[in-house]
Design a protein around this motif. Sequence first.
Motif, PDB file in Angstrom:
ATOM      1  N   ARG A 248     -39.525 -38.116  -1.435  1.00  0.00           N
ATOM      2  CA  ARG A 248     -38.836 -37.176  -1.994  1.00  0.00           C
ATOM      3  C   ARG A 248     -39.165 -35.708  -1.396  1.00  0.00           C
ATOM      4  NH1 ARG A 248     -40.256 -39.491  -7.348  1.00  0.00           N
ATOM      5  NH2 ARG A 248     -41.898 -38.013  -7.157  1.00  0.00           N
ATOM      6  N   LYS A 249     -40.254 -35.737  -0.765  1.00  0.00           N
ATOM      7  CA  LYS A 249     -40.769 -34.491  -0.102  1.00  0.00           C
ATOM      8  C   LYS A 249     -40.961 -33.309  -1.005  1.00  0.00           C
ATOM      9  CE  LYS A 249     -41.489 -36.195   4.198  1.00  0.00           C
ATOM     10  NZ  LYS A 249     -42.742 -36.447   4.389  1.00  0.00           N
ATOM     11  N   GLU A 250     -41.309 -33.667  -2.235  1.00  0.00           N
ATOM     12  CA  GLU A 250     -41.747 -32.435  -3.267  1.00  0.00           C
ATOM     13  C   GLU A 250     -42.660 -31.515  -2.448  1.00  0.00           C
ATOM     14  OE1 GLU A 250     -42.714 -36.179  -5.684  1.00  0.00           O
ATOM     15  OE2 GLU A 250     -42.959 -35.685  -3.553  1.00  0.00           O
ATOM     16  N   GLU A 251     -42.656 -30.317  -3.082  1.00  0.00           N
ATOM     17  CA  GLU A 251     -43.454 -29.157  -2.503  1.00  0.00           C
ATOM     18  C   GLU A 251     -44.380 -28.773  -3.738  1.00  0.00           C
ATOM     19  OE1 GLU A 251     -42.078 -26.058   0.873  1.00  0.00           O
ATOM     20  OE2 GLU A 251     -41.282 -25.751  -1.090  1.00  0.00           O
ATOM     21  N   TYR A 252     -45.606 -28.449  -3.637  1.00  0.00           N
ATOM     22  CA  TYR A 252     -46.531 -28.198  -4.355  1.00  0.00           C
ATOM     23  C   TYR A 252     -46.953 -27.005  -4.352  1.00  0.00           C
ATOM     24  CZ  TYR A 252     -46.312 -33.245  -5.325  1.00  0.00           C
ATOM     25  OH  TYR A 252     -45.547 -34.684  -5.472  1.00  0.00           O
ATOM     26  N   ILE A 253     -46.987 -26.007  -5.514  1.00  0.00           N
ATOM     27  CA  ILE A 253     -47.651 -24.897  -5.417  1.00  0.00           C
ATOM     28  C   ILE A 253     -49.148 -24.887  -5.412  1.00  0.00           C
ATOM     29  CG2 ILE A 253     -48.276 -22.575  -6.865  1.00  0.00           C
ATOM     30  CD1 ILE A 253     -45.162 -22.695  -7.868  1.00  0.00           C
ATOM     31  N   CYS A 254     -49.747 -24.369  -4.639  1.00  0.00           N
ATOM     32  CA  CYS A 254     -51.324 -24.768  -4.443  1.00  0.00           C
ATOM     33  C   CYS A 254     -51.871 -23.378  -4.010  1.00  0.00           C
ATOM     34  CB  CYS A 254     -51.417 -25.530  -3.191  1.00  0.00           C
ATOM     35  SG  CYS A 254     -53.023 -26.256  -2.844  1.00  0.00           S
ATOM     36  N   PHE A 255     -53.212 -23.414  -4.981  1.00  0.00           N
ATOM     37  CA  PHE A 255     -54.185 -22.330  -4.636  1.00  0.00           C
ATOM     38  C   PHE A 255     -55.485 -23.143  -3.895  1.00  0.00           C
ATOM     39  CE2 PHE A 255     -51.563 -20.467  -7.867  1.00  0.00           C
ATOM     40  CZ  PHE A 255     -51.488 -19.236  -7.357  1.00  0.00           C
ATOM     41  N   PRO A 256     -55.764 -23.004  -2.966  1.00  0.00           N
ATOM     42  CA  PRO A 256     -56.507 -23.919  -2.040  1.00  0.00           C
ATOM     43  C   PRO A 256     -58.014 -24.295  -2.965  1.00  0.00           C
ATOM     44  CG  PRO A 256     -55.540 -22.500  -0.620  1.00  0.00           C
ATOM     45  CD  PRO A 256     -55.131 -22.104  -1.960  1.00  0.00           C
ATOM     46  N   GLU A 257     -58.675 -23.063  -3.302  1.00  0.00           N
ATOM     47  CA  GLU A 257     -59.818 -23.647  -3.878  1.00  0.00           C
ATOM     48  C   GLU A 257     -59.767 -23.943  -5.524  1.00  0.00           C
ATOM     49  OE1 GLU A 257     -62.719 -20.445  -2.642  1.00  0.00           O
ATOM     50  OE2 GLU A 257     -61.434 -20.241  -0.812  1.00  0.00           O
TER      51      GLU A 257
ATOM     52  N   GLU B 118     -62.772 -37.845 -10.105  1.00  0.00           N
ATOM     53  CA  GLU B 118     -62.917 -38.636  -9.032  1.00  0.00           C
ATOM     54  C   GLU B 118     -63.092 -38.243  -7.797  1.00  0.00           C
ATOM     55  OE1 GLU B 118     -60.393 -42.314  -9.409  1.00  0.00           O
ATOM     56  OE2 GLU B 118     -61.707 -43.008 -11.295  1.00  0.00           O
ATOM     57  N   GLN B 119     -62.101 -36.728  -7.463  1.00  0.00           N
ATOM     58  CA  GLN B 119     -62.175 -36.321  -6.332  1.00  0.00           C
ATOM     59  C   GLN B 119     -62.591 -34.872  -6.518  1.00  0.00           C
ATOM     60  OE1 GLN B 119     -60.964 -37.889  -3.498  1.00  0.00           O
ATOM     61  NE2 GLN B 119     -60.967 -39.736  -4.166  1.00  0.00           N
ATOM     62  N   LEU B 120     -62.961 -34.084  -5.510  1.00  0.00           N
ATOM     63  CA  LEU B 120     -63.372 -32.855  -5.488  1.00  0.00           C
ATOM     64  C   LEU B 120     -62.035 -31.772  -5.525  1.00  0.00           C
ATOM     65  CD1 LEU B 120     -66.363 -32.673  -3.221  1.00  0.00           C
ATOM     66  CD2 LEU B 120     -66.258 -32.495  -5.788  1.00  0.00           C
ATOM     67  N   CYS B 121     -61.067 -32.309  -4.573  1.00  0.00           N
ATOM     68  CA  CYS B 121     -59.941 -31.650  -4.402  1.00  0.00           C
ATOM     69  C   CYS B 121     -58.747 -32.758  -3.932  1.00  0.00           C
ATOM     70  CB  CYS B 121     -59.967 -30.421  -3.548  1.00  0.00           C
ATOM     71  SG  CYS B 121     -60.637 -30.826  -1.825  1.00  0.00           S
ATOM     72  N   CYS B 122     -57.501 -32.261  -3.831  1.00  0.00           N
ATOM     73  CA  CYS B 122     -56.431 -33.034  -3.548  1.00  0.00           C
ATOM     74  C   CYS B 122     -55.810 -32.708  -1.996  1.00  0.00           C
ATOM     75  CB  CYS B 122     -55.235 -32.747  -4.413  1.00  0.00           C
ATOM     76  SG  CYS B 122     -54.386 -31.153  -4.210  1.00  0.00           S
ATOM     77  N   LYS B 123     -55.018 -33.719  -1.443  1.00  0.00           N
ATOM     78  CA  LYS B 123     -54.893 -33.506   0.159  1.00  0.00           C
ATOM     79  C   LYS B 123     -54.187 -32.375   0.022  1.00  0.00           C
ATOM     80  CE  LYS B 123     -50.858 -36.548  -0.814  1.00  0.00           C
ATOM     81  NZ  LYS B 123     -50.464 -37.683  -0.909  1.00  0.00           N
ATOM     82  N   HIS B 124     -53.328 -31.729  -0.760  1.00  0.00           N
ATOM     83  CA  HIS B 124     -52.591 -30.500  -0.539  1.00  0.00           C
ATOM     84  C   HIS B 124     -53.407 -29.222  -0.738  1.00  0.00           C
ATOM     85  CE1 HIS B 124     -50.089 -33.418  -3.030  1.00  0.00           C
ATOM     86  NE2 HIS B 124     -49.280 -33.261  -1.829  1.00  0.00           N
ATOM     87  N   GLN B 125     -54.492 -29.148  -1.515  1.00  0.00           N
ATOM     88  CA  GLN B 125     -55.656 -28.283  -1.334  1.00  0.00           C
ATOM     89  C   GLN B 125     -56.377 -28.354   0.191  1.00  0.00           C
ATOM     90  OE1 GLN B 125     -57.419 -29.547  -5.174  1.00  0.00           O
ATOM     91  NE2 GLN B 125     -57.922 -27.424  -5.386  1.00  0.00           N
TER      92      GLN B 125
ATOM     93  N   VAL C 185     -46.913 -26.504  -0.279  1.00  0.00           N
ATOM     94  CA  VAL C 185     -47.612 -27.622   0.386  1.00  0.00           C
ATOM     95  C   VAL C 185     -46.597 -28.908   0.143  1.00  0.00           C
ATOM     96  CG1 VAL C 185     -49.301 -29.040   1.113  1.00  0.00           C
ATOM     97  CG2 VAL C 185     -49.686 -26.866   0.291  1.00  0.00           C
ATOM     98  N   MET C 186     -45.995 -29.374   1.253  1.00  0.00           N
ATOM     99  CA  MET C 186     -45.206 -30.545   1.457  1.00  0.00           C
ATOM    100  C   MET C 186     -46.149 -31.895   0.808  1.00  0.00           C
ATOM    101  SD  MET C 186     -41.946 -30.777   1.539  1.00  0.00           S
ATOM    102  CE  MET C 186     -40.962 -29.949   2.593  1.00  0.00           C
TER     103      MET C 186
END
Length: 136
Positions: free
Chosen positions: A74-83, A100-107, A68-69
């Motif tokens: 810098r437009k890094e790309e993150y490895i993400c397992f959505p849940e 503070e959060q349940l999940c990030c915007k990439h998830q 996920v961008m």
Amino acid sequence: MSVTAGVALAVADAVWAEIRSAGQASDEHLSILEALFGKNMVRACKILDEGGVRRVTGAPSGRSLFLVMGESRRKEEYICFPEHLCTCYSFFYDIVGRGEQLCCKHQLAARLAEAVSKHQDIEVTDEELAHMLAKL
């Protein structure tokens, strides 16, 4: 996990299921998710609208992850397992560290992309997938 967080995640899971079933997210779905996840949901929609979600699937196992961008210049790309996990700073700081959060915007972007089938699919060998994961 607090009771409130558990309830929020249960509501979100029901909404994700409805989106998957319909193949699209209605305004009502997005409103509920925005109420649960706030600005992260708005940012996730922006990432998705910009085509920033790719699903990488290993062959022959069928195991997959999402790339996920980020939104920075810098437009890094993150490895993400959505849940479960994202390699972004916010995941470790706001979710794991401070709670503070349940999940990030990439998830959220990955979950929404998967639910509405709006992601680029890439197939790699299981060995290539393992090498990607080894960089974590």
